[in-house]
Every structure is written in structure tokens, then in C-alpha cells.
Design an enzyme around this catalytic site. Structure first.
Site, short mmCIF file in Angstrom:
data_model
loop_
_atom_site.label_atom_id
_atom_site.label_comp_id
_atom_site.label_asym_id
_atom_site.label_seq_id
_atom_site.Cartn_x
_atom_site.Cartn_y
_atom_site.Cartn_z
N VAL A 54 0.83 -1.26 -0.06
CA VAL A 54 -0.15 0.18 0.09
C VAL A 54 0.88 1.38 0.03
CG1 VAL A 54 -1.75 1.22 1.38
CG2 VAL A 54 -1.92 -1.07 1.15
N CYS A 55 2.04 1.23 0.72
CA CYS A 55 2.90 2.19 0.91
C CYS A 55 3.37 3.12 -0.21
CB CYS A 55 4.15 2.19 1.81
SG CYS A 55 3.54 1.57 3.46
#
Length: 179
Positions: free
Chosen positions: A50-51
Site C-alpha cells: 500500500v505504501c
């Protein structure tokens, strides 16, 4: 956790500012970019899933934040060497236009109160800090949910009006008048 109205804690962190040998690292402090608005956002871990979507989205909008006299600082508890390796190996992060801060000793994230109790990593926290170093906006997401950089920009626009802005207000729209 620190919140709206609190002073941004003092910090002095190593950051990755490029992937070029000899100029990849720079120290960033709470007094860097004095007189500017600061967008400070944290992610849990480098080399995750996700980052990079969030980091790349902030990077794509860097010019819009710059147009508003704001600088972006991204941060996690990974070392500057891990940040550099990630940037060198992830196509969406190679040309990132803002510093990736290394809070490896967890001093800033602990002072802000954004460490996940069980995991020991940063929550997905976002802070908008005014030119005087006062926190004006805070948002924190669960580890598994990415944030919306467009909303951070919208809130910055609203804060910079110093007016009453209604729900879903967008830059250029009318603000509320006190009757």
C-alpha cells in the site's frame, strides 16, 4: 497522539533526497524549509504494497503542494539505506521529488504518538503543519488502508484561506459568511 494546535516536535533526521551517488542523503530538521507549510506523512514499512501507492501519489502532486508554499516530507522507521534501496528498485519512487525521512530511532514518531502498539511501526498518519510549526490537521488510517493526497491538498487549501469552509469545499469556491 499530538493533535491540532500542538507544536510539531523538534527533529533532526537523515533523509533520502535522490538516488544519485554522493548526493542521495541530506539532514532534515523541524526548522528546514522555514516559513513554509509542511505536509508530513508516515507509512509503516518500505518494500510493502500500500505504501508505494501513497508515496507515488504524493510525489505526482508535489508541484501542487509547492504552488501553495508547502513542502512534503514522507517518513517511516526504516533506515535511510533501506529508503535508498527501495527508491532505486521501485519504478514509481526513483524520481520522487520530496525527502524520505528515516526515523530509525522512532523519536519523532513516538513524540507524535503514531507508533502502532503491536507492530512498532508508524501508523498511516498525516500532519499539516503551518509556517509557525503548529499542527493544523491530523489524519490517521489503519495499517491496511491508504490515504487520499487529494484530500490533504483540499484541507491545505481550506486552511490557507483562514476562513470558514463548508463540507467538500474546493479551492476557488465561496467560503461561509458569519451572519
Amino acid at each position: 497522539m499530538l493533535t491540532v494546535g500542538d507544536k510539531l516536535p523538534a527533529f533532526d533526521l537523515q533523509a533520502v533526497v535522490s538516488i544519485e551517488p554522493g548526493s542521495a542523503f541530506k539532514r532534515i530538521t523541524d526548522t528546514s524549509d522555514a516559513g513554509k507549510w509542511k505536509i508530513l506523512f508516515f507509512w509503516p514499512k518500505d518494500f510493502t504494497f500500500v505504501c508505494p501507492t501513497e508515496i507515488a501519489a504524493f510525489g505526482a502532486m508535489n508541484g501542487e503542494f509547492d504552488d501553495r508554499d508547502a513542502v512534503i516530507y514522507g517518513a517511516s522507521t526504516d533506515s535511510e539505506f533501506v529508503h535508498l534501496a527501495w527508491r532505486q528498485n521501485h519504478k514509481d519512487l526513483k524520481a520522487l521529488p520530496f525527502p524520505m525521512l528515516s526515523d530509525i530511532k522512532r523519536e519523532l514518531s513516538a513524540a507524535l504518538g503514531i507508533l502502532h502498539a503491536a507492530e512498532g511501526v508508524c501508523l498511516r498518519a498525516t500532519f499539516i503543519v503551518d509556517p509557525e510549526g503548529i499542527i493544523r490537521f491530523v489524519s490517521v488510517n489503519d495499517l491496511s488502508v491508504g490515504r487520499n493526497p487529494q484530500e490533504v491538498l483540499r484541507v491545505l487549501d481550506a486552511l490557507q484561506t483562514d476562513e470558514l469552509c463548508p463540507c467538500n469545499w474546493q479551492k476557488g469556491e465561496a467560503v461561509l459568511e458569519v451572519a
